[in-house]
Design an enzyme around this catalytic site. Structure first.
Site, PDB file in Angstrom:
ATOM      1  N   ASP A  49      35.517 -52.756 -59.771  1.00 57.52           N
ATOM      2  CA  ASP A  49      34.887 -53.220 -58.529  1.00 57.52           C
ATOM      3  C   ASP A  49      34.297 -54.628 -58.613  1.00 57.52           C
ATOM      4  O   ASP A  49      34.208 -55.331 -57.619  1.00 57.52           O
ATOM      5  CB  ASP A  49      33.785 -52.240 -58.097  1.00 57.52           C
ATOM      6  CG  ASP A  49      32.765 -51.968 -59.201  1.00 57.52           C
ATOM      7  OD1 ASP A  49      32.882 -52.580 -60.285  1.00 57.52           O
ATOM      8  OD2 ASP A  49      31.864 -51.150 -58.991  1.00 57.52           O
ATOM      9  N   HIS A  50      33.903 -55.061 -59.819  1.00 57.85           N
ATOM     10  CA  HIS A  50      33.133 -56.312 -59.914  1.00 57.85           C
ATOM     11  C   HIS A  50      33.984 -57.575 -59.954  1.00 57.85           C
ATOM     12  O   HIS A  50      33.471 -58.658 -59.756  1.00 57.85           O
ATOM     13  CB  HIS A  50      32.245 -56.288 -61.164  1.00 57.85           C
ATOM     14  CG  HIS A  50      30.939 -55.587 -60.939  1.00 57.85           C
ATOM     15  ND1 HIS A  50      30.861 -54.276 -60.566  1.00 57.85           N
ATOM     16  CD2 HIS A  50      29.656 -56.034 -61.018  1.00 57.85           C
ATOM     17  CE1 HIS A  50      29.590 -53.935 -60.432  1.00 57.85           C
ATOM     18  NE2 HIS A  50      28.836 -54.981 -60.700  1.00 57.85           N
ATOM     19  N   ASP A  64      25.484 -50.132 -65.245  1.00 59.53           N
ATOM     20  CA  ASP A  64      25.222 -50.995 -64.098  1.00 59.53           C
ATOM     21  C   ASP A  64      23.827 -50.669 -63.595  1.00 59.53           C
ATOM     22  O   ASP A  64      23.411 -49.504 -63.588  1.00 59.53           O
ATOM     23  CB  ASP A  64      26.245 -50.733 -62.987  1.00 59.53           C
ATOM     24  CG  ASP A  64      26.113 -51.774 -61.893  1.00 59.53           C
ATOM     25  OD1 ASP A  64      26.785 -52.816 -61.987  1.00 59.53           O
ATOM     26  OD2 ASP A  64      25.311 -51.568 -60.963  1.00 59.53           O
ATOM     27  N   ARG A  67      20.120 -57.078 -53.677  1.00 61.50           N
ATOM     28  CA  ARG A  67      19.502 -58.211 -54.386  1.00 61.50           C
ATOM     29  C   ARG A  67      19.687 -59.485 -53.575  1.00 61.50           C
ATOM     30  O   ARG A  67      20.760 -59.698 -52.983  1.00 61.50           O
ATOM     31  CB  ARG A  67      20.136 -58.410 -55.756  1.00 61.50           C
ATOM     32  CG  ARG A  67      19.828 -57.251 -56.649  1.00 61.50           C
ATOM     33  CD  ARG A  67      19.790 -57.592 -58.124  1.00 61.50           C
ATOM     34  NE  ARG A  67      19.097 -56.491 -58.765  1.00 61.50           N
ATOM     35  CZ  ARG A  67      19.395 -55.988 -59.946  1.00 61.50           C
ATOM     36  NH1 ARG A  67      20.362 -56.508 -60.657  1.00 61.50           N
ATOM     37  NH2 ARG A  67      18.706 -54.984 -60.445  1.00 61.50           N
ATOM     38  N   SER A 112      17.543 -57.992 -70.939  1.00 68.17           N
ATOM     39  CA  SER A 112      18.537 -56.956 -70.669  1.00 68.17           C
ATOM     40  C   SER A 112      18.946 -56.271 -71.974  1.00 68.17           C
ATOM     41  O   SER A 112      18.642 -56.750 -73.062  1.00 68.17           O
ATOM     42  CB  SER A 112      19.771 -57.580 -70.023  1.00 68.17           C
ATOM     43  OG  SER A 112      20.541 -58.209 -71.013  1.00 68.17           O
ATOM     44  N   ARG A 165      21.824 -56.087 -73.157  1.00 68.52           N
ATOM     45  CA  ARG A 165      23.149 -56.631 -73.499  1.00 68.52           C
ATOM     46  C   ARG A 165      23.473 -56.485 -74.997  1.00 68.52           C
ATOM     47  O   ARG A 165      22.811 -57.055 -75.857  1.00 68.52           O
ATOM     48  CB  ARG A 165      23.139 -58.110 -73.110  1.00 68.52           C
ATOM     49  CG  ARG A 165      24.475 -58.765 -73.079  1.00 68.52           C
ATOM     50  CD  ARG A 165      24.330 -60.169 -72.498  1.00 68.52           C
ATOM     51  NE  ARG A 165      23.689 -60.117 -71.177  1.00 68.52           N
ATOM     52  CZ  ARG A 165      22.952 -61.106 -70.673  1.00 68.52           C
ATOM     53  NH1 ARG A 165      22.741 -62.197 -71.350  1.00 68.52           N
ATOM     54  NH2 ARG A 165      22.425 -60.987 -69.470  1.00 68.52           N
TER      55      ARG A 165
HETATM   56  S1  SF4 Z   1      24.743 -53.946 -56.283  1.00 66.70           S
HETATM   57 FE1  SF4 Z   1      26.103 -54.154 -58.023  1.00 66.70          FE
HETATM   58  S2  SF4 Z   1      27.495 -52.403 -57.918  1.00 66.70           S
HETATM   59 FE2  SF4 Z   1      26.517 -52.607 -55.911  1.00 66.70          FE
HETATM   60  S3  SF4 Z   1      27.940 -53.802 -54.716  1.00 66.70           S
HETATM   61 FE3  SF4 Z   1      26.440 -55.181 -55.583  1.00 66.70          FE
HETATM   62  S4  SF4 Z   1      27.332 -55.894 -57.502  1.00 66.70           S
HETATM   63 FE4  SF4 Z   1      28.478 -54.082 -56.852  1.00 66.70          FE
END
Ligand code: SF4
Length: 755
Positions: free
Chosen positions: A95-96, A160, A448, A643, A645
């Site tokens: 998805d990313h 994630d 975000r 993080s 990571r």
């Molecule tokens: S918050 Fe993260 S998982 Fe959800 S759509 Fe945005 S980038 Fe993709």
């Protein structure tokens, strides 16, 4: 795809004994969070009494979910474990890596081309090791998990930060780094600091323009981006039970923005309806049989102050829609005060783009509510003043809303439907703008909105709201518009007002999909070949790290004495480097380039003792490695914070750093170092940090009797021939010492699997 019904049965079978034992051991009633955590302790009932926010405890999660960017290193590591299959049900979601530019079909086919080697690797490694693979275009990890894998009372980890989305269906779902995912897939327990508990009591019922998104926008305003740190947020009350499962998912998803470990709702009739609506009636039946365990005890919810560390109460009947931002998700504005805030702060009034969808807000309910506003643009002769995009969260939702005519509604309003992927939410957005230096505003239904998050432009002021509010703003094209009270002028010059949104929780005709985009793994993966092009710059198979040589480590050179803050970002920088996250050698060229050298106050400039020259940290380290010389990194307080990571621990190990000596470690990074077989030690007396000189040579003594709790000794050989020594501490337990000796935790698992 299989729903792992047997696994869920086993989890539910544990509940009655575990919950009863926990009640007995603690002598109190239990929150839902506590029940789920107790039911997932990896060592059964042995560890019942632990303190919130203090003790680290081992858990056994039921599932692992990985997105395509973070899955690469997690799976490359997992391959080292030597297991024929993953130990718990796991999935990968592409998805990313899909960039939004023109529209769904073209963007998807470009992404398949550009990312072919990564997708081929992920598809083949999933096929081999029993991992479900969701192809590019299948949807966003959290939406797909909610539709297929989340179940009440379960525990999941995901690579994630918005993994908590599954809390909408009553699952403790926590975002982790790839190393943790690798451990759980390899069959190791997973460690978590037992969280503090925040209770949010919801009373009343939503109406009009207010939506589930507004609940979390308000909570973010109250708790701020740090207020949930180290806590699980548990929602309860009659208001909670009135919210749809997907609305609950939205709230839990965006709980990541307050720093919460995760958020959760109890099982109720809405959860049941969603399970049945997504063809999981058998799970609903199982959950109904244990439903008293899938919610907190009534006594807890009657007197929440006695059971939670903090309690917040929100009356949904009085909830006003909110708009949060810009630049931070906790700057919460009730819609009635937003226009004034825009003017007073001189934020760009003109709205350039409205974006709905993402994993946060693309349920059937979200789409239908937003579409009920979009439809009015057409019926009331309004022309959308801003650009408008729709990012469906999954092919299941996309297919269904297309069938039911809603995508057409958005297109009639001038909207562009993007691929079922993260796209603009993660900055994968080739935004069309005539002048990137202009201050401009966008509004999204994502989660975000930090500077540059969506389009990489620091001049973009990004706001966050519900999909219906975003749609109304896109029609108005003006941030001072209040859809609840204001009118707009239509193409006939009339003043018209938008009616309240109307949504449908679950599709009346049921969900439908032609090809969900799922690839089941091979029954027997032993013959499947994992595809990694040896010439790839993005992917590289890992070699096992070397075992400890069995002697004290001597003759180390100082690579860098880092001064002040040294986070995982300083150790392994993100940004453009992330494209190499599946190629350890290439990404190692960012090792410690952000750390400040104590001796010259400069980043990425250290002295090479072999040449006397100053040079970049990675190149200097590679030179030492080429000459067979080990090195040591010295650091300050809380080294490795930030993080989780895993690259920050793997890169030094890969390039031949032998030890990290610091005043103190951030715990997760310290554990990551141990897992990679690295020696992580701390000054017994932090003032000894000052004794380290640039030209020193180091010996580390005591390793042949390496024992838990027993300090080691560091000897410094100064350039002038003098030497001094001091004690250093470590926190290795018996098992971690074995990891060190074997050269890493995965080397031990591989050995065990082979025997
Ligand atoms: S918050 Fe993260 S998982 Fe959800 S759509 Fe945005 S980038 Fe993709």
């Amino acid at each position: 795809m299989a729903f792992d019904l047997d696994m869920i049965k086993k989890v539910y079978d544990r509940y009655s004994t575990r919950v009863a034992a926990a009640r007995k051991a603690t002598g109190k009633h239990l929150t839902l969070t506590e029940k789920i955590l107790y039911a997932h302790l990896s060592e059964g009932d042995a560890k019942q009494a632990f303190a919130r926010g203090v003790d680290y405890v081992d858990f056994a999660p039921d599932r692992v979910a990985m997105q395509d960017a973070t899955a690469q290193m997690a799976l490359l590591q997992f391959m080292q474990a030597g297991r024929p299959q993953v130990a718990v049900p796991s999935t990968v979601h592409c998805d990313h890596l899909i960039q939004a530019k023109i529209g769904a079909d073209t963007d998807l086919s470009t992404a398949k081309d550009v990312n072919k080697e990564v997708y081929d690797f992920l598809a083949s490694v999933s096929d081999k090791y029993g991992i479900g693979f969701w192809k590019p275009g299948a949807g966003i990890i959290h939406q797909v998990v909610l539709e297929n894998y989340a179940f009440p009372g379960g525990m999941m980890i995901g690579t994630d930060s918005h993994t908590p989305n599954a809390g909408g269906l009553g699952m403790v779902a926590i975002g982790v780094g790839g190393a943790d995912a690798c451990d759980v897939m390899a069959g190791l327990p997973w460690e978590l600091k037992f969280p503090k508990l925040i209770g949010v009591k919801l009373t009343g019922k939503l109406s009009g323009w207010a939506s589930a998104k507004d609940v979390i926008l308000v909570v973010a305003g109250i708790l701020t981006v740090k207020g949930g740190t180290g806590a699980i947020v548990e929602y309860f009350g009659e208001g909670a039970q009135s919210l749809s499962a997907t609305g609950k998912g939205t709230i839990c998803n965006m709980g990541a923005e307050i720093g919460a470990t995760t958020s959760i709702f109890g099982y109720d009739t809405k959860s049941e309806a969603y399970l049945r609506g997504t063809e999981r009636a058998d799970i609903a039946d199982l959950a109904n049989a244990v439903k008293e365990h899938l919610t907190g005890d009534p006594e807890v919810y009657a007197n929440p102050e006695q059971y939670f560390d903090q309690v917040i109460e929100i009356n949904l009947s009085e909830l006003e829609p909110h708009v949060n931002g810009p630049f931070t998700p906790d700057l919460a504005w009730p819609i009635s005060k937003f226009a004034t805030a825009v003017k007073e702060n001189n934020w760009p009034v003109k709205l350039e783009v409205g974006l709905i969808g993402s994993c946060t807000n693309s349920s059937y309910e979200d789409i239908t509510r937003a579409a009920s506003i979009a439809e009015q643009a057409v019926t009331k002769n309004l022309k959308a003043a801003a650009e408008f995009t729709v990012t469906p969260g999954s092919e299941l939702v996309r297919y269904t809303v297309e069938r039911d005519g809603y995508l057409g509604t958005f297109e009639n309003m001038g909207g562009v439907v993007l691929a079922n992927a993260c796209g603009p939410c993660i900055g994968q957005w080739a935004r069309h703008t005539d002048d990137p230096t202009r201050k401009n505003s966008i509004i999204t239904s994502f989660n975000r909105n930090f500077a540059k998050r969506q389009d990489g432009n620091p001049n973009t002021h990004a706001f966050v709201a519900s999909p219906e509010i975003v749609t109304a703003f896109a029609i108005a094209g003006d941030l001072t518009f209040n859809p609840l009270t204001d009118t707009l002028t239509n193409t006939a010059g009339e003043q018209v007002k938008l009616d309240e949104p109307k949504g449908i929780e679950l599709p009346i005709k049921g969900f439908a999909v032609e090809d969900a985009g799922y690839q089941a793994p091979a029954e027997d993966g032993s013959k499947v070949e994992v595809k990694v092009d040896p010439k790839s710059s993005r992917l590289q198979l890992l070699e096992p790290f070397k075992a400890w040589e069995g002697t004290d480590i001597t003759g180390l050179k100082l690579l860098i004495k880092a001064k002040g803050k040294c986070t995982t970002d300083h150790i392994s920088m993100a940004g453009p480097w992330l494209k190499f996250r599946g190629h350890l050698d290439n990404i190692s060229n960012n090792m410690l380039i952000g750390a400040i050298n104590y001796f010259n106050n400069t980043a990425d400039s250290v002295k090479n003792e072999l040449t006397g020259e100053y040079g970049p940290v990675p190149a200097t380290q590679r030179d030492y490695k080429a000459h067979g010389i080990g090195t040591i990194v010295v650091g300050d307080e809380n080294y490795g914070e930030g993080s989780s990571r895993e690259h920050a621990a793997m890169e030094p190990r890969h390039l031949g750093v032998r030890a990290i000596l610091v005043k103190s470690f951030a715990r997760i990074h310290e554990t990551n170092l141990k897992k990679q077989g690295m020696l992580g030690i701390t000054f017994a007396n932090s003032a000894d940090y000052d004794k380290i000189q640039e030209d020193d040579t180091f010996d580390i003594l005591g390793l042949t009797t390496f024992t838990p709790g027993k300090p080691l000794t560091v000897v410094l050989h100064h350039k002038d021939g003098s030497q001094e020594s001091f004690a250093v501490n470590h926190t290795y337990n018996e098992q971690q010492i074995e990891w060190f000796k074997a050269g890493g935790a995965l080397n031990i698992i591989r050995r065990q699997m082979a025997s």
